[in-house]
Motif scaffolding. Structure first.
Motif, mmCIF file in Angstrom:
data_model
loop_
_atom_site.group_PDB
_atom_site.id
_atom_site.type_symbol
_atom_site.label_atom_id
_atom_site.label_comp_id
_atom_site.label_asym_id
_atom_site.label_seq_id
_atom_site.Cartn_x
_atom_site.Cartn_y
_atom_site.Cartn_z
ATOM 1 N N THR A 73 13.872 2.354 15.969
ATOM 2 C CA THR A 73 14.050 2.506 17.404
ATOM 3 C C THR A 73 14.855 3.769 17.708
ATOM 4 O OG1 THR A 73 15.210 1.595 19.308
ATOM 5 C CG2 THR A 73 15.917 0.816 17.167
ATOM 6 N N GLU A 74 14.609 4.316 18.905
ATOM 7 C CA GLU A 74 15.310 5.558 19.256
ATOM 8 C C GLU A 74 16.787 5.299 19.581
ATOM 9 O OE1 GLU A 74 13.981 6.778 23.347
ATOM 10 O OE2 GLU A 74 12.515 5.198 22.971
ATOM 11 N N HIS A 75 17.101 4.052 19.962
ATOM 12 C CA HIS A 75 18.486 3.734 20.326
ATOM 13 C C HIS A 75 19.249 3.371 19.063
ATOM 14 C CE1 HIS A 75 17.139 3.585 24.459
ATOM 15 N NE2 HIS A 75 16.137 2.852 24.037
ATOM 16 N N SER A 76 19.781 4.364 18.368
ATOM 17 C CA SER A 76 20.274 4.027 17.044
ATOM 18 C C SER A 76 21.601 4.669 16.652
ATOM 19 C CB SER A 76 19.211 4.384 15.998
ATOM 20 O OG SER A 76 18.924 5.748 16.110
ATOM 21 N N VAL A 81 24.079 5.495 22.329
ATOM 22 C CA VAL A 81 23.889 4.281 23.115
ATOM 23 C C VAL A 81 24.647 4.384 24.439
ATOM 24 C CG1 VAL A 81 24.574 1.866 23.242
ATOM 25 C CG2 VAL A 81 23.292 2.688 21.286
ATOM 26 N N PHE A 82 25.876 4.893 24.398
ATOM 27 C CA PHE A 82 26.644 5.036 25.625
ATOM 28 C C PHE A 82 25.982 6.066 26.547
ATOM 29 C CE2 PHE A 82 29.870 2.914 23.100
ATOM 30 C CZ PHE A 82 30.420 2.059 24.037
ATOM 31 N N ARG A 83 25.444 7.144 25.956
ATOM 32 C CA ARG A 83 24.774 8.175 26.752
ATOM 33 C C ARG A 83 23.489 7.617 27.364
ATOM 34 N NH1 ARG A 83 23.805 12.116 22.810
ATOM 35 N NH2 ARG A 83 21.724 11.211 22.710
ATOM 36 N N ASP A 84 22.698 6.886 26.548
ATOM 37 C CA ASP A 84 21.430 6.343 27.033
ATOM 38 C C ASP A 84 21.633 5.321 28.148
ATOM 39 O OD1 ASP A 84 20.163 7.897 25.226
ATOM 40 O OD2 ASP A 84 19.763 6.297 23.776
ATOM 41 N N LEU A 88 20.630 4.281 32.988
ATOM 42 C CA LEU A 88 20.367 3.025 33.693
ATOM 43 C C LEU A 88 18.945 2.513 33.504
ATOM 44 C CD1 LEU A 88 22.393 3.596 36.989
ATOM 45 C CD2 LEU A 88 23.033 2.271 34.979
ATOM 46 N N GLU A 89 18.434 2.653 32.271
ATOM 47 C CA GLU A 89 17.152 2.042 31.958
ATOM 48 C C GLU A 89 17.405 0.775 31.152
ATOM 49 O OE1 GLU A 89 14.692 6.236 31.678
ATOM 50 O OE2 GLU A 89 15.319 5.161 29.864
ATOM 51 N N GLY A 90 16.502 -0.199 31.334
ATOM 52 C CA GLY A 90 16.687 -1.499 30.695
ATOM 53 C C GLY A 90 17.031 -1.438 29.219
ATOM 54 N N ALA A 91 16.198 -0.744 28.439
ATOM 55 C CA ALA A 91 16.391 -0.728 26.987
ATOM 56 C C ALA A 91 17.747 -0.141 26.610
ATOM 57 C CB ALA A 91 15.268 0.064 26.323
ATOM 58 N N GLY A 92 18.127 0.943 27.300
ATOM 59 C CA GLY A 92 19.409 1.586 27.011
ATOM 60 C C GLY A 92 20.577 0.658 27.304
ATOM 61 N N ILE A 93 20.485 -0.077 28.420
ATOM 62 C CA ILE A 93 21.577 -0.993 28.788
ATOM 63 C C ILE A 93 21.633 -2.169 27.806
ATOM 64 C CG2 ILE A 93 22.474 -2.502 30.606
ATOM 65 C CD1 ILE A 93 21.175 -0.586 32.623
ATOM 66 N N GLN B 219 22.168 2.068 12.932
ATOM 67 C CA GLN B 219 21.931 3.481 12.654
ATOM 68 C C GLN B 219 20.574 3.726 12.021
ATOM 69 O OE1 GLN B 219 25.319 5.857 11.151
ATOM 70 N NE2 GLN B 219 26.299 3.870 10.906
ATOM 71 N N ARG B 220 20.038 2.706 11.339
ATOM 72 C CA ARG B 220 18.716 2.868 10.733
ATOM 73 C C ARG B 220 17.595 2.589 11.715
ATOM 74 N NH1 ARG B 220 19.553 -0.725 5.593
ATOM 75 N NH2 ARG B 220 20.943 0.611 4.395
ATOM 76 N N GLY B 221 17.954 2.214 12.949
ATOM 77 C CA GLY B 221 16.934 1.906 13.945
ATOM 78 C C GLY B 221 16.302 0.540 13.750
ATOM 79 N N GLN B 222 16.991 -0.354 13.010
ATOM 80 C CA GLN B 222 16.435 -1.697 12.783
ATOM 81 C C GLN B 222 16.821 -2.678 13.884
ATOM 82 O OE1 GLN B 222 17.245 -1.668 8.141
ATOM 83 N NE2 GLN B 222 16.389 -3.643 8.742
ATOM 84 N N VAL B 223 17.713 -2.238 14.790
ATOM 85 C CA VAL B 223 18.107 -3.125 15.887
ATOM 86 C C VAL B 223 17.345 -2.703 17.144
ATOM 87 C CG1 VAL B 223 20.033 -4.034 17.235
ATOM 88 C CG2 VAL B 223 20.389 -3.422 14.847
ATOM 89 N N GLU B 224 16.214 -3.367 17.386
ATOM 90 C CA GLU B 224 15.363 -3.061 18.526
ATOM 91 C C GLU B 224 15.867 -3.867 19.739
ATOM 92 O OE1 GLU B 224 12.689 -1.149 19.502
ATOM 93 O OE2 GLU B 224 12.874 -2.290 21.362
ATOM 94 N N PRO B 225 16.277 -3.172 20.825
ATOM 95 C CA PRO B 225 16.881 -3.897 21.944
ATOM 96 C C PRO B 225 15.981 -4.969 22.550
ATOM 97 C CG PRO B 225 16.525 -1.568 22.491
ATOM 98 C CD PRO B 225 16.330 -1.711 21.026
ATOM 99 N N ALA B 226 14.674 -4.718 22.626
ATOM 100 C CA ALA B 226 13.780 -5.697 23.253
ATOM 101 C C ALA B 226 13.688 -6.987 22.436
ATOM 102 C CB ALA B 226 12.389 -5.104 23.441
#
Lengths: 146, 278
Positions: A73-76, A81-84, A88-93, B219-226
Motif C-alpha cells: 500500500t502507498e500509505h506506508s 501518514v500524517f501528511r496524507d 482529508l481522504e478516507g484512506a489517509g485518515i 513500512q512494508r506496505g502490508q497494512v492496507e487501511p481498507a
C-alpha cells in the motif's frame, strides 16, 4: 522469617484500602495513569478510524476491491501518514487511525520510562529504554520487504 | 466485491471475532487471519498486517481495565517485553524471507494449540514460595487482589520465561496473533505467577509486542487501511461487548464452538497449502 517474607507479610497486612503504604500509593497512581493513557489512545484511534472509514465509504463505496495479490500500500510510513491524512481522504485518515493505534502502546512504554526516571529506578530505566529502542527501530527502521 | 460490501461484511465478521476472542480469552488474532484469508480471499501478507493492528486495539482496551484493578505485574511485563519485542522484530524479518506457505503452516500449528488450550484449561498450580535470586534483583515479587484481600506471590525462572517470551514475540509477528497462549504458559506454568496475574500481564504485553512488528509491516506496505480499519474497529467493538457479558454467561459450550471453528480453520488452511499453496 527472612526480610522478603516480612515485607510480603507487611504488604499483605497493610494492603487494605486506606492503610496502603506510600509505595502502594505510587503503584496505584502509575496504574491509574497507564489505564487512562491506554483508554484515551484507543478511543482516539478508534474515533479517527471511524471518521476515515465513513469518509472512505462516502467516496469509494462503489470501487471494486481485490486483495488477492499483495501490492504494498502507498500509505506506508509514519511521517507520510500524517501528511496524507491532511488531504482529508478516507484512506489517509484510516491509516492515521492505524498509526495512532500502533503508537498507543509505544506511548505507554514512554510513559513508564518517565515514571521510572521520576522514581530514579535506574535498572528499570535501562530495561524500558531497551524496549523503547526496539519499538522505534520497528517503526522507523525501514526494514523493507525483499 | 464493492468496497461497501467488503467493508460492511468485514466489520460484522470482525465484531464476531472480537466477541469470541474476549469470551474465550484467546483474543481475536487466531480467528481474524483465517477469516480474511479463507472467507474474504485476502492475501496472507495483508491479513497478518491487519490482524496485528486489531490485536493492538483489543489488548490496549482490555489492558486498561486490568491495570486499573491492580492485577497486572508492570515490572514483569516491562522486563519480559525486552524479549517479546526483540522476538517480534526477528519474526517480522523472518516473515520476509520465508514463503507464505511456511507462515501458513506455523499458523495451523498455532490454531491447533489454541483449540487445545481452549478445551483443556490447565489446573492451577500451588504457589511456589521459594525465593529466587534474579526475581529478587529485579524486584518482581508482588501482590495481587483476591476475595481474601491482597495476596503476595513470588516469581521464578525468569531466564526460561524470557526465552519463551522471545518465541511468543516471533510467533506473534510471523502469523499476526497476540500469542497470549504462549505468554500465559510462560508466566503461569514456568514463572509460577498466579493465573489471573499471568493473563492480565500477558494482555498488557500483547499490545507492545504487536506494535513492534506492526511498525515493520506498516513500512512494508502490508497494512492496507481498507482492511485494517474495519477489522480493528469491529474487533475492538466485539471485544468490549464480550468483556461486558463475560461475567454473566457460561462460556463452556462457547469454548467448544470456538475450538471447532479453530480446528476447521486449521484443516482448511492446511488443505489450501497442500493444494498448491496460498
Amino acid at each position: 522469617m527472612n526480610e522478603q517474607d516480612k515485607a510480603a507479610a507487611q504488604t499483605q497486612a497493610l494492603a487494605t484500602p486506606g492503610t496502603a503504604p506510600a509505595n502502594g500509593r505510587h503503584k496505584r497512581d502509575l496504574e491509574a495513569s497507564l489505564a487512562t493513557l491506554l483508554t484515551a489512545g484507543t478511543a482516539l484511534a478508534a474515533a479517527v478510524l471511524f471518521l476515515g472509514l465513513a469518509g472512505y465509504l462516502r467516496n469509494d463505496s462503489a470501487r471494486t476491491l481485490d486483495f488477492r495479490t499483495f501490492n504494498p500500500t502507498e500509505h506506508s510510513s509514519v511521517f507520510s501518514v500524517f501528511r496524507d491524512a491532511m488531504k482529508l481522504e478516507g484512506a489517509g485518515i484510516m491509516q492515521l487511525g492505524v498509526v495512532l493505534l500502533i503508537l498507543t502502546p509505544v506511548t505507554r512504554v514512554l510513559f513508564t520510562l518517565l515514571a521510572f526516571l521520576y522514581k530514579r529506578d535506574w535498572m528499570y530505566v535501562v530495561v524500558t529504554v531497551i524496549v523503547l529502542s526496539v519499538l522505534v527501530f520497528g517503526l522507523f527502521g525501514n526494514a523493507q520487504l525483499e | 466485491m464493492t468496497a461497501l460490501t467488503f467493508v460492511l461484511l468485514l466489520l460484522s465478521a470482525s465484531i464476531g471475532a472480537g466477541f469470541l476472542g474476549a469470551l474465550t480469552g484467546l483474543g481475536g488474532g487466531v480467528v481474524i487471519v483465517p477469516l480474511l484469508v479463507l472467507l474474504f480471499g485476502v492475501d496472507l501478507r495483508y491479513a497478518v498486517g491487519a490482524s496485528l493492528v486489531a490485536v493492538i486495539a483489543t489488548s490496549s482496551g482490555a489492558a486498561a481495565a486490568y491495570v486499573r484493578e491492580g492485577y497486572t505485574n508492570i515490572r514483569v511485563g516491562i522486563l519480559l517485553e525486552v524479549a517479546t519485542v526483540t522476538g517480534a522484530i526477528v519474526g517480522a524479518i523472518i516473515a520476509a524471507m520465508v514463503s507464505k506457505n511456511a507462515i501458513a503452516i506455523v499458523f495451523v500449528f498455532a490454531l491447533f494449540w489454541s483449540a487445545y488450550a481452549t478445551l483443556r484449561p490447565p489446573a492451577p498450580l500451588p504457589p511456589d514460595a521459594e525465593p529466587d535470586a534474579i526475581s529478587k534483583k529485579f524486584r518482581l515479587d508482588s501482590t495481587y487482589p483476591t476475595k481474601e484481600g491482597m495476596v503476595a506471590y513470588r516469581v521464578h525462572h525468569v531466564p526460561l520465561g524470557g526465552l519463551l517470551m522471545f518465541g511468543a514475540g516471533m510467533l506473534s509477528a510471523l502469523v499476526g496473533v497476540g500469542s497470549g497462549i504462549v505468554k500465559v504458559f510462560a508466566m503461569d506454568r514456568m514463572m509460577r505467577l498466579p493465573f489471573k496475574v499471568s493473563t492480565t500481564t500477558s494482555n498488557f504485553m500483547i499490545g507492545v509486542t504487536a506494535a513492534a512488528s506492526a511498525g515493520v509491516y506498516l513500512q512494508r506496505g502490508q497494512v492496507e487501511p481498507a482492511i485494517a480499519a474495519p477489522v480493528a474497529l469491529g474487533a475492538l467493538a466485539g471485544s468490549l461487548v464480550g468483556a461486558r457479558v463475560l461475567p454473566r454467561i457460561k462460556t463452556k459450550s462457547l469454548r467448544y464452538v470456538f475450538a471447532a471453528l479453530v480446528v476447521f480453520a486449521g484443516i482448511e488452511m492446511m488443505r489450501r497449502v497442500l493444494q498448491g499453496g496460498l
